[in-house]
Motif scaffolding. Sequence first.
Motif, PDB file in Angstrom:
ATOM      1  N   VAL A  98      -1.038  -8.681  13.401  1.00 42.27           N
ATOM      2  CA  VAL A  98      -0.619  -9.012  14.768  1.00 42.27           C
ATOM      3  C   VAL A  98      -1.768  -9.645  15.533  1.00 42.27           C
ATOM      4  O   VAL A  98      -1.600 -10.686  16.195  1.00 42.27           O
ATOM      5  CB  VAL A  98      -0.094  -7.755  15.496  1.00 42.27           C
ATOM      6  N   LEU A  99      -2.947  -9.066  15.437  1.00 42.08           N
ATOM      7  CA  LEU A  99      -4.097  -9.613  16.161  1.00 42.08           C
ATOM      8  C   LEU A  99      -4.476 -11.006  15.658  1.00 42.08           C
ATOM      9  O   LEU A  99      -4.906 -11.856  16.430  1.00 42.08           O
ATOM     10  CB  LEU A  99      -5.290  -8.668  16.040  1.00 42.08           C
ATOM     11  N   ALA A 100      -4.311 -11.224  14.351  1.00 44.93           N
ATOM     12  CA  ALA A 100      -4.687 -12.512  13.766  1.00 44.93           C
ATOM     13  C   ALA A 100      -3.540 -13.514  13.755  1.00 44.93           C
ATOM     14  O   ALA A 100      -3.742 -14.669  13.365  1.00 44.93           O
ATOM     15  CB  ALA A 100      -5.201 -12.298  12.342  1.00 44.93           C
ATOM     16  N   GLY A 101      -2.329 -13.067  14.151  1.00 46.31           N
ATOM     17  CA  GLY A 101      -1.178 -13.960  14.138  1.00 46.31           C
ATOM     18  C   GLY A 101      -0.704 -14.314  12.745  1.00 46.31           C
ATOM     19  O   GLY A 101      -0.188 -15.412  12.514  1.00 46.31           O
ATOM     20  N   LYS A 102      -0.856 -13.384  11.785  1.00 45.19           N
ATOM     21  CA  LYS A 102      -0.485 -13.632  10.396  1.00 45.19           C
ATOM     22  C   LYS A 102       0.855 -12.972  10.072  1.00 45.19           C
ATOM     23  O   LYS A 102       1.038 -11.757  10.298  1.00 45.19           O
ATOM     24  CB  LYS A 102      -1.545 -13.067   9.446  1.00 45.19           C
ATOM     25  N   PRO A 103       1.812 -13.706   9.521  1.00 43.52           N
ATOM     26  CA  PRO A 103       3.074 -13.093   9.097  1.00 43.52           C
ATOM     27  C   PRO A 103       2.852 -12.215   7.870  1.00 43.52           C
ATOM     28  O   PRO A 103       2.005 -12.521   7.021  1.00 43.52           O
ATOM     29  CB  PRO A 103       3.960 -14.290   8.764  1.00 43.52           C
ATOM     30  N   TYR A 104       3.620 -11.113   7.792  1.00 43.26           N
ATOM     31  CA  TYR A 104       3.462 -10.255   6.623  1.00 43.26           C
ATOM     32  C   TYR A 104       4.756  -9.501   6.318  1.00 43.26           C
ATOM     33  O   TYR A 104       5.642  -9.363   7.164  1.00 43.26           O
ATOM     34  CB  TYR A 104       2.296  -9.275   6.823  1.00 43.26           C
ATOM     35  N   SER A 105       4.835  -9.014   5.090  1.00 44.51           N
ATOM     36  CA  SER A 105       5.971  -8.220   4.633  1.00 44.51           C
ATOM     37  C   SER A 105       5.543  -6.770   4.475  1.00 44.51           C
ATOM     38  O   SER A 105       4.576  -6.471   3.774  1.00 44.51           O
ATOM     39  CB  SER A 105       6.491  -8.749   3.298  1.00 44.51           C
ATOM     40  N   HIS A 106       6.279  -5.877   5.125  1.00 42.99           N
ATOM     41  CA  HIS A 106       6.084  -4.435   4.945  1.00 42.99           C
ATOM     42  C   HIS A 106       7.016  -3.934   3.853  1.00 42.99           C
ATOM     43  O   HIS A 106       8.178  -4.355   3.759  1.00 42.99           O
ATOM     44  CB  HIS A 106       6.408  -3.694   6.251  1.00 42.99           C
ATOM     45  N   GLY A 107       6.533  -3.031   3.031  1.00 37.70           N
ATOM     46  CA  GLY A 107       7.386  -2.381   2.043  1.00 37.70           C
ATOM     47  C   GLY A 107       6.956  -0.948   1.838  1.00 37.70           C
ATOM     48  O   GLY A 107       5.768  -0.618   1.939  1.00 37.70           O
ATOM     49  N   THR A 154       0.823  -1.208   0.000  1.00 45.17           N
ATOM     50  CA  THR A 154       0.000   0.000   0.000  1.00 45.17           C
ATOM     51  C   THR A 154       0.858   1.259   0.000  1.00 45.17           C
ATOM     52  O   THR A 154       2.075   1.210   0.172  1.00 45.17           O
ATOM     53  CB  THR A 154      -0.937   0.021   1.213  1.00 45.17           C
ATOM     54  N   ASP A 155       0.180   2.396  -0.137  1.00 46.46           N
ATOM     55  CA  ASP A 155       0.899   3.661  -0.300  1.00 46.46           C
ATOM     56  C   ASP A 155       0.512   4.701   0.737  1.00 46.46           C
ATOM     57  O   ASP A 155       0.657   5.893   0.495  1.00 46.46           O
ATOM     58  CB  ASP A 155       0.667   4.213  -1.707  1.00 46.46           C
ATOM     59  N   ASN A 156      -0.012   4.278   1.896  1.00 45.35           N
ATOM     60  CA  ASN A 156      -0.425   5.275   2.885  1.00 45.35           C
ATOM     61  C   ASN A 156      -0.295   4.729   4.294  1.00 45.35           C
ATOM     62  O   ASN A 156      -0.355   3.523   4.530  1.00 45.35           O
ATOM     63  CB  ASN A 156      -1.854   5.754   2.607  1.00 45.35           C
ATOM     64  N   PHE A 157      -0.098   5.621   5.238  1.00 44.65           N
ATOM     65  CA  PHE A 157       0.094   5.235   6.627  1.00 44.65           C
ATOM     66  C   PHE A 157      -1.127   4.544   7.214  1.00 44.65           C
ATOM     67  O   PHE A 157      -1.006   3.600   7.998  1.00 44.65           O
ATOM     68  CB  PHE A 157       0.420   6.459   7.480  1.00 44.65           C
ATOM     69  N   ALA A 158      -2.314   5.011   6.864  1.00 44.64           N
ATOM     70  CA  ALA A 158      -3.523   4.417   7.430  1.00 44.64           C
ATOM     71  C   ALA A 158      -3.569   2.928   7.135  1.00 44.64           C
ATOM     72  O   ALA A 158      -3.828   2.112   8.024  1.00 44.64           O
ATOM     73  CB  ALA A 158      -4.755   5.108   6.858  1.00 44.64           C
ATOM     74  N   ALA A 159      -3.335   2.564   5.899  1.00 41.84           N
ATOM     75  CA  ALA A 159      -3.377   1.155   5.513  1.00 41.84           C
ATOM     76  C   ALA A 159      -2.242   0.370   6.154  1.00 41.84           C
ATOM     77  O   ALA A 159      -2.419  -0.774   6.583  1.00 41.84           O
ATOM     78  CB  ALA A 159      -3.333   1.022   3.993  1.00 41.84           C
ATOM     79  N   LYS A 160      -1.063   0.967   6.234  1.00 44.73           N
ATOM     80  CA  LYS A 160       0.093   0.241   6.781  1.00 44.73           C
ATOM     81  C   LYS A 160      -0.097  -0.078   8.268  1.00 44.73           C
ATOM     82  O   LYS A 160       0.211  -1.189   8.710  1.00 44.73           O
ATOM     83  CB  LYS A 160       1.370   1.042   6.535  1.00 44.73           C
ATOM     84  N   PHE A 161      -0.593   0.864   9.028  1.00 43.18           N
ATOM     85  CA  PHE A 161      -0.846   0.599  10.447  1.00 43.18           C
ATOM     86  C   PHE A 161      -1.995  -0.398  10.603  1.00 43.18           C
ATOM     87  O   PHE A 161      -1.950  -1.268  11.478  1.00 43.18           O
ATOM     88  CB  PHE A 161      -1.135   1.899  11.195  1.00 43.18           C
ATOM     89  N   LEU A 162      -3.004  -0.287   9.757  1.00 46.08           N
ATOM     90  CA  LEU A 162      -4.131  -1.208   9.822  1.00 46.08           C
ATOM     91  C   LEU A 162      -3.690  -2.636   9.498  1.00 46.08           C
ATOM     92  O   LEU A 162      -4.077  -3.593  10.188  1.00 46.08           O
ATOM     93  CB  LEU A 162      -5.230  -0.772   8.848  1.00 46.08           C
ATOM     94  N   ILE A 163      -2.880  -2.801   8.453  1.00 44.76           N
ATOM     95  CA  ILE A 163      -2.393  -4.128   8.067  1.00 44.76           C
ATOM     96  C   ILE A 163      -1.554  -4.721   9.194  1.00 44.76           C
ATOM     97  O   ILE A 163      -1.697  -5.896   9.553  1.00 44.76           O
ATOM     98  CB  ILE A 163      -1.588  -4.052   6.756  1.00 44.76           C
ATOM     99  N   GLU A 216       7.214 -13.476  17.177  1.00 45.65           N
ATOM    100  CA  GLU A 216       8.604 -13.842  16.925  1.00 45.65           C
ATOM    101  C   GLU A 216       9.488 -12.642  16.627  1.00 45.65           C
ATOM    102  O   GLU A 216      10.703 -12.699  16.849  1.00 45.65           O
ATOM    103  CB  GLU A 216       8.699 -14.807  15.741  1.00 45.65           C
ATOM    104  N   SER A 217       8.913 -11.584  16.110  1.00 49.20           N
ATOM    105  CA  SER A 217       9.729 -10.467  15.621  1.00 49.20           C
ATOM    106  C   SER A 217       9.076  -9.137  15.969  1.00 49.20           C
ATOM    107  O   SER A 217       7.896  -9.091  16.328  1.00 49.20           O
ATOM    108  CB  SER A 217       9.890 -10.578  14.099  1.00 49.20           C
ATOM    109  N   PRO A 218       9.830  -8.041  15.844  1.00 46.86           N
ATOM    110  CA  PRO A 218       9.219  -6.722  16.031  1.00 46.86           C
ATOM    111  C   PRO A 218       8.139  -6.487  14.991  1.00 46.86           C
ATOM    112  O   PRO A 218       8.215  -7.002  13.868  1.00 46.86           O
ATOM    113  CB  PRO A 218      10.394  -5.755  15.834  1.00 46.86           C
ATOM    114  N   CYS A 219       7.135  -5.715  15.352  1.00 42.49           N
ATOM    115  CA  CYS A 219       6.105  -5.342  14.390  1.00 42.49           C
ATOM    116  C   CYS A 219       6.332  -3.900  13.941  1.00 42.49           C
ATOM    117  O   CYS A 219       7.258  -3.217  14.384  1.00 42.49           O
ATOM    118  CB  CYS A 219       4.712  -5.529  14.997  1.00 42.49           C
ATOM    119  N   TYR A 220       5.483  -3.449  13.033  1.00 42.24           N
ATOM    120  CA  TYR A 220       5.622  -2.091  12.478  1.00 42.24           C
ATOM    121  C   TYR A 220       5.534  -1.036  13.575  1.00 42.24           C
ATOM    122  O   TYR A 220       6.277  -0.050  13.575  1.00 42.24           O
ATOM    123  CB  TYR A 220       4.519  -1.885  11.438  1.00 42.24           C
TER     124      TYR A 220
END
Length: 270
Positions: free
Chosen positions: A142-151, A128-137, A167-171
């Motif tokens: 984190v709440l659902a326990g799903k791994p993801y890639s930030h870019g 995504t291209d905006n802060f709102a979406a990045k924090f939401l994702i 396991e790791s730091p989050c956004y």
Amino acid sequence: MKLTEEQINRYSRHILLKEVGGKGQLKLMNGKVLVIGAGGLGSPIALYLAAAGVGTIGIADADQVDLSNLQRQIIHSTPDVGKAKVLSAKEKMLAINPELNVVTYETWVNADNILPMIADYDFIIDGTDNFAAKFLINDACVLAGKPYSHGGILQFDGQTFTVSPGESPCYRCVFPEPPPKDVIPTCSRAGVIGVLPGVIGTLQATEAIKYLLGAGDLLHGRLLTYSALRMRFREVPIRKNPKCPICGDHPTITELKDELDALTVCDLGH
């Protein structure tokens, strides 16, 4: 399930790798990855996941193809202008690999729809291209326990890291809250070199493939930055923040909310 002769031929260069082989290719074919954003980052991500044979690929975006997108959003072409990005992307992905199951979500992600959207996927990619979406994702994963890639990308610079909840730091361990509006310029004002999302998006697709294979080291606790002007990568260590509002010792965020207008605020984006 066994690979057909056609599949063995299609994925032969994967199968030759000891880290992949036939069993690994079957893991990819059984894998499910959701790409949120079908723009600059989402374009190379979707194309490479399709080529790799990831069996189910979801792609979410509510936007339509604009002429100004074509300088960097390589999954779209001139005849696609005005077409929904998810439909344009699906066409190109199936042209590469007709065996795929491509699921489209012609919508913006929000606090009401993101948890059901990510539920069936093994790995999520933030394109995504905006802060709102990045924090939401981040919060949803984190709440659902799903791994993801930030870019993220802007002008000549990009960044990426991978979050595995627990396991790791989050956004939010790195960026606890969105910055004030207009502190970081939008891409339409600041610009972005066309090849940059190809670099960062390809790295994100690599993380998804490695996760499905269970091979190599993910970008856990490591923020990888890239400067196209200096042609330099830099790895910055990041740590879990015990005071993180969502994954810390005493989280204060326990449910999702839409913090900002996702259509007007731009992060290091498309």
